[in-house]
Each structure stands twice: as C-alpha cells, then as structure tokens.
Design an enzyme around this catalytic site. Structure first.
Site, PDB file in Angstrom:
ATOM      1  N   ASP A  84     -26.044  19.688 -17.634  1.00  0.00           N
ATOM      2  CA  ASP A  84     -27.196  20.559 -17.846  1.00  0.00           C
ATOM      3  C   ASP A  84     -26.957  21.393 -19.090  1.00  0.00           C
ATOM      4  O   ASP A  84     -25.830  21.519 -19.561  1.00  0.00           O
ATOM      5  CB  ASP A  84     -27.493  21.422 -16.611  1.00  0.00           C
ATOM      6  CG  ASP A  84     -26.428  22.451 -16.319  1.00  0.00           C
ATOM      7  OD1 ASP A  84     -25.239  22.176 -16.577  1.00  0.00           O
ATOM      8  OD2 ASP A  84     -26.758  23.536 -15.822  1.00  0.00           O
ATOM      9  N   TYR A  86     -26.444  24.388 -21.896  1.00  0.00           N
ATOM     10  CA  TYR A  86     -25.759  25.680 -21.919  1.00  0.00           C
ATOM     11  C   TYR A  86     -26.743  26.759 -21.446  1.00  0.00           C
ATOM     12  O   TYR A  86     -27.908  26.770 -21.837  1.00  0.00           O
ATOM     13  CB  TYR A  86     -25.294  26.023 -23.328  1.00  0.00           C
ATOM     14  CG  TYR A  86     -24.323  25.053 -23.950  1.00  0.00           C
ATOM     15  CD1 TYR A  86     -23.088  24.791 -23.362  1.00  0.00           C
ATOM     16  CD2 TYR A  86     -24.621  24.418 -25.150  1.00  0.00           C
ATOM     17  CE1 TYR A  86     -22.191  23.914 -23.948  1.00  0.00           C
ATOM     18  CE2 TYR A  86     -23.728  23.544 -25.752  1.00  0.00           C
ATOM     19  CZ  TYR A  86     -22.514  23.292 -25.134  1.00  0.00           C
ATOM     20  OH  TYR A  86     -21.623  22.424 -25.719  1.00  0.00           O
ATOM     21  N   PHE A  97     -24.386  18.853 -25.483  1.00  0.00           N
ATOM     22  CA  PHE A  97     -23.187  19.382 -26.124  1.00  0.00           C
ATOM     23  C   PHE A  97     -23.451  20.099 -27.448  1.00  0.00           C
ATOM     24  O   PHE A  97     -22.567  20.776 -27.968  1.00  0.00           O
ATOM     25  CB  PHE A  97     -22.120  18.291 -26.338  1.00  0.00           C
ATOM     26  CG  PHE A  97     -21.569  17.714 -25.070  1.00  0.00           C
ATOM     27  CD1 PHE A  97     -20.629  18.415 -24.324  1.00  0.00           C
ATOM     28  CD2 PHE A  97     -21.994  16.485 -24.600  1.00  0.00           C
ATOM     29  CE1 PHE A  97     -20.133  17.892 -23.143  1.00  0.00           C
ATOM     30  CE2 PHE A  97     -21.500  15.955 -23.419  1.00  0.00           C
ATOM     31  CZ  PHE A  97     -20.566  16.659 -22.688  1.00  0.00           C
TER      32      PHE A  97
END
Length: 263
Positions: A84, A86, A97
């Site tokens: 999921d 940040y 990422f």
C-alpha cells in the site's frame, strides 16, 4: 509498503475527488478500470474514499492510478509489486516505492538504491522518483492504491484488490515474457502456479524494508534482481532497463486531477 512520514513543510497534495472522470489510465487499461468502477468492489472503494474526503481525512496519493497511466499494458516488461502507498504526507506518488522530487527517500527505497549500486557497481540517480522505470515498461503497482494519512494499511481491505488483481492476472496471461519481482510474503502470495506463468521470470526475495532486507531465506540485499531481469529481457530480444537512469533522466510528469484529460 508503509513507513513513517519523512517529509515536512507545506500541506502535501492529496486526493481531491473519486471516481476519476474521465478515466486517468492508459487506453489499454480502461476496460479493466471501467469494469471495476461499475462493480460492487468499485462501489465499496468509492464509498470509503468519499466518506474519508467528506470527513476531512487526507487520502494519498493524489493520483492513485498513476502507475496505470504511465505504463500501458502493451509496454509492460517488468512488474514490481508493492503493498500500500506510503501514509506520510508528501510521500506517496502513485508508483510503488517511489516518492516525489525533493522528498527524502524512505528506508525501503534507500535499500533498493543500495541493491542497485551493489548489482551494477554504480550509483543510481540520487532521487526516488522512479518515473524513468515506468517510462521503460516497469509497472510499479501497489495492491492497494490509496491510504488514509497516518493510517498504514487503512485501505488494504476496501476492495482495491479487485482492480489490481485483474491487472496482475492480465499480465500473467500475457504472451510476452515478463519479469516479475515479488518482494516479501504479500507480493509472493500473488504468484500463480499455472503453466501459463512459466513463460515469465519470477524473482522472489525478502521485502527491502530494513526489518527484512538482510534476513533469510532470500535477503533483498544481494538478490541481483535488476541485473537478472535485464539478462532475461536480452534473451527474449528486449533491450535492458536503464535502472540507474544514466541514459534516461528522471523527470516528473504533471499530476492528473479530476476532470483533466490524460495526455
């Protein structure tokens, strides 16, 4: 892929409305998106997002479908699966990422950079944007596409997997050999055990989080996935990915908001 906020300053961009009109994805993904939006799972996602927004809860990222806009299905060559977004303000960017320009890299992304340098012997671009990957056919897909501010995993069970699972399955069924990088148990649970999947390269390792990057059974640091993916692409007549951004400089594409047309 949830890590504490590392960005401070002005109010961070967040989701302003849902669902998107018109669809904010590459044309090849639009049938899957439309089917999802009209489904019970799509309605559950819409209900939750609209409720959060009505309550004044910030929802990240501001463009949840960014990965499906930047990387069309016919262009996908590598799939990197996250969990999921940040949940810290200013971090989530719509690519698994990745973080926007000017945002300090979270620990998992720093470990990805460490592995890139170890794998290739040279440092990658000193930012976490990763759009140069997306533009080369690397689909950076989280299985959940939104998160409430400061609430890790808060949208993990609201229905997003109906869409991201359909995207993943379409790629598994692709006749084009693809490289799948599955880091951690959550991503590896998506791997199908079918004959169709055997044409693809399946690269498995621990998640790049500091909690697991150096641990057995397959430490992320030292896995060599980036170089192995390039070797696989070359064997199948595809050019390698410029993982380090040496030939293709990283530059952000503008966010697409509700009511804006996809370029």
């Amino acid at each position: 892929m949830s890590e504490s906020s590392l960005h401070e300053g002005a109010a961070a961009p967040s989701l302003s409305a849902w669902p998107p009109k018109p669809p904010q994805v590459a044309p090849g993904w639009q049938p899957l998106l439309q089917e999802f939006l009209q489904s019970a799972d799509g309605q559950r996602v819409a209900d939750r997002l609209q409720a959060d927004l009505a309550a004044g809860t910030a929802v990240f990222p501001p463009e949840p479908l960014r990965a499906l806009r930047l990387t069309a299905p016919e262009d996908v060559r590598v799939v990197i699966l996250g969990q999921d977004p940040y949940h810290g303000p200013g971090q989530a960017y719509g690519l698994a990422f990745a973080v926007p320009p000017g945002v300090r890299m979270p620990p998992s992304l720093r470990n990805i950079h460490k592995e890139l340098q170890r794998d290739f012997g040279r440092a990658p671009q000193p930012n976490g944007l990763l759009e140069h990957w997306a533009r080369q056919g690397v689909l950076l897909l989280n299985t959940s596409l939104t998160v409430a501010s400061g609430q890790a995993g808060s949208h993990g069970k609201i229905g997003w997997q109906a869409l991201t699972g359909a995207v993943f399955q379409r790629l598994v069924e692709s006749k084009r050999p693809l490289a799948f990088m599955l880091w951690g148990g959550h991503a590896q649970a998506m791997r199908p055990q079918t004959d169709t999947a055997k044409r693809h390269l399946w690269l498995l390792a621990n998640h790049p989080s500091p909690l697991s990057a150096l641990r057995p059974p397959v430490p992320f640091i030292g896995c060599g996935h980036f170089g192995r993916a390039n070797d696989f692409l070359r064997r199948h007549g595809d050019p390698p990915i410029d993982w380090l951004g040496e030939a293709l400089p990283d530059a952000p594409t503008p966010l697409v908001g509700p009511g804006q047309l996809v370029a």
